[in-house]
Design an enzyme around this catalytic site. Structure first.
Site, PDB file in Angstrom:
ATOM      1  N   ASP A  67       0.813  -1.217   0.000  1.00  0.00           N
ATOM      2  CA  ASP A  67       0.000   0.000   0.000  1.00  0.00           C
ATOM      3  C   ASP A  67       0.850   1.272   0.000  1.00  0.00           C
ATOM      4  O   ASP A  67       2.065   1.222   0.184  1.00  0.00           O
ATOM      5  CB  ASP A  67      -0.967   0.001   1.200  1.00  0.00           C
ATOM      6  N   ASN A 136      -7.932  -3.309  14.114  1.00  0.00           N
ATOM      7  CA  ASN A 136      -9.314  -3.587  13.685  1.00  0.00           C
ATOM      8  C   ASN A 136      -9.367  -4.691  12.626  1.00  0.00           C
ATOM      9  O   ASN A 136     -10.389  -4.891  11.985  1.00  0.00           O
ATOM     10  CB  ASN A 136      -9.987  -2.312  13.152  1.00  0.00           C
ATOM     11  N   HIS A 138      -7.481  -4.848   9.875  1.00  0.00           N
ATOM     12  CA  HIS A 138      -7.158  -4.520   8.482  1.00  0.00           C
ATOM     13  C   HIS A 138      -5.852  -5.186   8.046  1.00  0.00           C
ATOM     14  O   HIS A 138      -4.942  -5.393   8.843  1.00  0.00           O
ATOM     15  CB  HIS A 138      -7.169  -3.006   8.213  1.00  0.00           C
ATOM     16  N   GLU A 143      -9.823  -1.947   5.084  1.00  0.00           N
ATOM     17  CA  GLU A 143     -10.512  -1.685   6.351  1.00  0.00           C
ATOM     18  C   GLU A 143     -11.737  -2.591   6.476  1.00  0.00           C
ATOM     19  O   GLU A 143     -12.208  -3.163   5.489  1.00  0.00           O
ATOM     20  CB  GLU A 143     -10.944  -0.215   6.385  1.00  0.00           C
TER      21      GLU A 143
HETATM   22  C1  GLP Z   1      -0.750   0.050   8.651  1.00  0.00           C
HETATM   23  C2  GLP Z   1      -0.339  -0.633   7.333  1.00  0.00           C
HETATM   24  C3  GLP Z   1      -0.514  -2.113   7.421  1.00  0.00           C
HETATM   25  C4  GLP Z   1       0.071  -2.596   8.737  1.00  0.00           C
HETATM   26  C5  GLP Z   1      -0.789  -2.113   9.869  1.00  0.00           C
HETATM   27  C6  GLP Z   1      -0.234  -2.433  11.247  1.00  0.00           C
HETATM   28  O1  GLP Z   1      -1.824   0.889   8.546  1.00  0.00           O
HETATM   29  N1  GLP Z   1      -1.005  -0.148   6.179  1.00  0.00           N
HETATM   30  O2  GLP Z   1       0.119  -2.728   6.314  1.00  0.00           O
HETATM   31  O3  GLP Z   1       0.108  -3.992   8.775  1.00  0.00           O
HETATM   32  O4  GLP Z   1      -1.097  -0.760   9.746  1.00  0.00           O
HETATM   33  O5  GLP Z   1       0.779  -1.549  11.600  1.00  0.00           O
HETATM   34  P1  GLP Z   1       1.824  -1.810  12.741  1.00  0.00           P
HETATM   35  O6  GLP Z   1       2.681  -2.913  12.269  1.00  0.00           O
HETATM   36  O7  GLP Z   1       2.570  -0.519  12.893  1.00  0.00           O
HETATM   37  O8  GLP Z   1       1.055  -2.171  13.957  1.00  0.00           O
END
Ligand code: GLP
Length: 249
Positions: A67, A136, A138, A143
């Site tokens: 992304d 959540n 995702h 989402e």
């Molecule tokens: C972000 C990214 C995801 C990631 C998630 C968790 O928004 N777009 O690809 O897996 O959130 O983030 P973190 O690893 O900092 O908890």
């Protein structure tokens, strides 16, 4: 789904690095799907350490990131393009032309989405997709409520995701409102998926992932339909799980 419980973030990163390195070393050509966020940073550091110590080569590796924020150019310090260079690409020998990240600045964003899926397909698909998980549920920026059939698409980020990611920006107002993300269908096409989770903030998500029902309200639940998923999660992230039958150590 295979679930590997590890002690802490450091062990998660090491076990994930060993897993990924074994695939990279075995193959003549491999396509990785890569994630951003805090979770894979330790994994990337382990890969860098290994590259420096053992000279593992990435000349034959190509990558597709999940992304990117819309509106940030690739050299913006908060763009995922910049993150990937800083956290991995600049420190290993992967040819930069083999690395792919959707452009959040494309004039035709819908065209960019379609072209991204086509490019993945034309490269033979993703062999190993690394995923984190949002609290959540995702995955990428898919989402809750996202169709399981979604290809790469544009999303509006939820307030909770913007809040969670605000730690990387000066203020929450600076967190972009939209992103481009590989869709759930795009992710599911990967031949193999490696999901990482660490810490208290992922406890609910891990419980729902392992013990909950498959529902578009919890995007990661779809991974239960994929035939080759490995989850590496630490004790804290797994603390609420009742079904310890799944665990291997
Ligand atoms: C972000 C990214 C995801 C990631 C998630 C968790 O928004 N777009 O690809 O897996 O959130 O983030 P973190 O690893 O900092 O908890």
């Amino acid at each position: 789904m295979k679930l590997i419980e590890v002690k802490d973030y450091q062990e998660m990163s090491r076990v994930a690095a060993d897993y990924l390195l074994s695939k990279v070393k075995k193959s003549n050509k491999i396509t990785l799907g890569l994630a951003t966020g805090g979770t894979p940073q330790g994994l990337y550091q382990e890969l860098i350490n290994d590259h420096q110590e053992n000279k593992t080569s990435y000349q034959h590796v190509s990558s597709f990131n999940l992304d990117e924020y819309i509106g940030l150019s690739g050299n913006h310090p908060n763009s995922y393009c910049h993150y990937m260079k800083e956290n991995l690409f600049n420190h290993i020998d992967i040819p930069l032309e083999n690395t792919h990240i959707p452009s959040g600045k494309a004039a035709d964003l819908d065209g960019e989405c379609q072209a991204y899926d086509e490019k993945i397909h034309s490269e033979g698909g993703i062999d190993l997709q690394v995923l984190g998980i949002g609290s959540n549920g995702h995955i990428g920026f898919n989402e809750p409520g996202t169709s399981f059939d979604s290809p790469t698409h544009i999303v509006e980020l939820t307030p909770s995701t913007r809040e969670a990611n605000a730690r990387y920006f000066d203020s929450i107002e600076e967190v972009p409102s939209h992103a481009i993300t590989m869709g759930i269908a795009s992710i599911l096409k990967s031949k193999e998926i490696l999901l990482l989770a660490s810490g208290h903030s992922k406890q609910d998500a891990m419980k729902k992932l392992v013990e909950g029902k498959i529902s578009e309200d919890f995007p990661a639940s779809v991974l239960n339909r994929h035939s080759n998923v490995t989850v590496i999660a630490d004790e804290e992230a797994l603390a609420l799980l009742k079904n310890h039958k799944l665990l291997t150590r």
